[in-house]
Write a protein that holds these residues in place. Sequence first.
Motif, PDB file in Angstrom:
ATOM      1  N   ARG A 237      28.219 -11.444 -19.098  1.00 23.93           N
ATOM      2  CA  ARG A 237      28.439 -12.734 -18.321  1.00 23.93           C
ATOM      3  C   ARG A 237      29.016 -13.678 -18.908  1.00 23.93           C
ATOM      4  NH1 ARG A 237      22.625 -14.339 -15.890  1.00 23.93           N
ATOM      5  NH2 ARG A 237      21.679 -12.409 -17.143  1.00 23.93           N
TER       6      ARG A 237
ATOM      7  N   ARG B  26      20.609 -17.072 -18.856  1.00 23.73           N
ATOM      8  CA  ARG B  26      22.031 -17.553 -18.671  1.00 23.73           C
ATOM      9  C   ARG B  26      22.698 -17.403 -20.036  1.00 23.73           C
ATOM     10  NH1 ARG B  26      21.089 -16.660 -14.359  1.00 23.73           N
ATOM     11  NH2 ARG B  26      21.289 -17.714 -12.628  1.00 23.73           N
TER      12      ARG B  26
ATOM     13  N   ASP C 243      22.559  -8.334 -20.542  1.00 28.97           N
ATOM     14  CA  ASP C 243      23.886  -8.466 -20.328  1.00 28.97           C
ATOM     15  C   ASP C 243      24.656  -9.892 -20.542  1.00 28.97           C
ATOM     16  OD1 ASP C 243      22.768  -9.738 -18.051  1.00 28.97           O
ATOM     17  OD2 ASP C 243      23.833  -9.026 -16.579  1.00 28.97           O
TER      18      ASP C 243
END
Length: 249
Positions: A111, A80, A107
């Motif tokens: 995000r 995350r 990514d």
Amino acid sequence: MLAGEPADNSHLQAVTLPHLVVFTGSGISVESGIKTFRASDGLWEEHPVEKVATFDGFRDDPERVLDFYNQRREQIRRARPNAAHKALAALEQDGFTVSIITQNIDDLHERAGSKNVLHLHGEILKARSSVDARLRYPIKGDIRLGDVCDKGSQLRPDVVWFGESVPLFDQACTLASQADFFLVVGTSLAVMPAASLLSYVGVDTPCALVDPDADSLTPPGVLAINTTAGEGVPALVHQWRRQRSFALD
């Protein structure tokens, strides 16, 4: 001015906030649980670089290479964005122009909400043809032997391996030259050609490096900020948002 006439505001100029260019490396993602390139407990430990991160390694044993990146891809999907990723996205959402040049193939910047991200070394969540680098495909699962591109060749991870050219490097150099402030985060400045980006930054453009080992990594003329990305980047962004500039206390 007569009543009802529109005001003439042609003499007023829109306020343009400065342009931050950020160059990030694996150190910004390690706090999200993604192992650094040389981590002793990472996926690289049991895999020599020449076996899994070169085209020769892929040609000799494509199944091993695909399995290695399938593992990494799953690790990245579970990760995350951390406070550093989120702070840079918040700065952009606050009206600043923020361009991110990253060596990372994850990514997490996207995000977190960043819109302008240039991946120098590719994107692991995409596949590409092994014969035509222009043929790229988003992927949701793994890449397996027998998965082929539109030209019938085996798909490979869309990452830049050792010995391959960095096709977006010229674009990164242009961005670096346009910076009003150049911020380096979590990279040792050891991997070429990316490490040479600092040489494209304007001579009067302020630069800083955020890293726990910044004192030993920072070139002359660059401010060393000895802390983690998760602490240093949010602190800088908080100050910049408050001052509406890139001045440093």
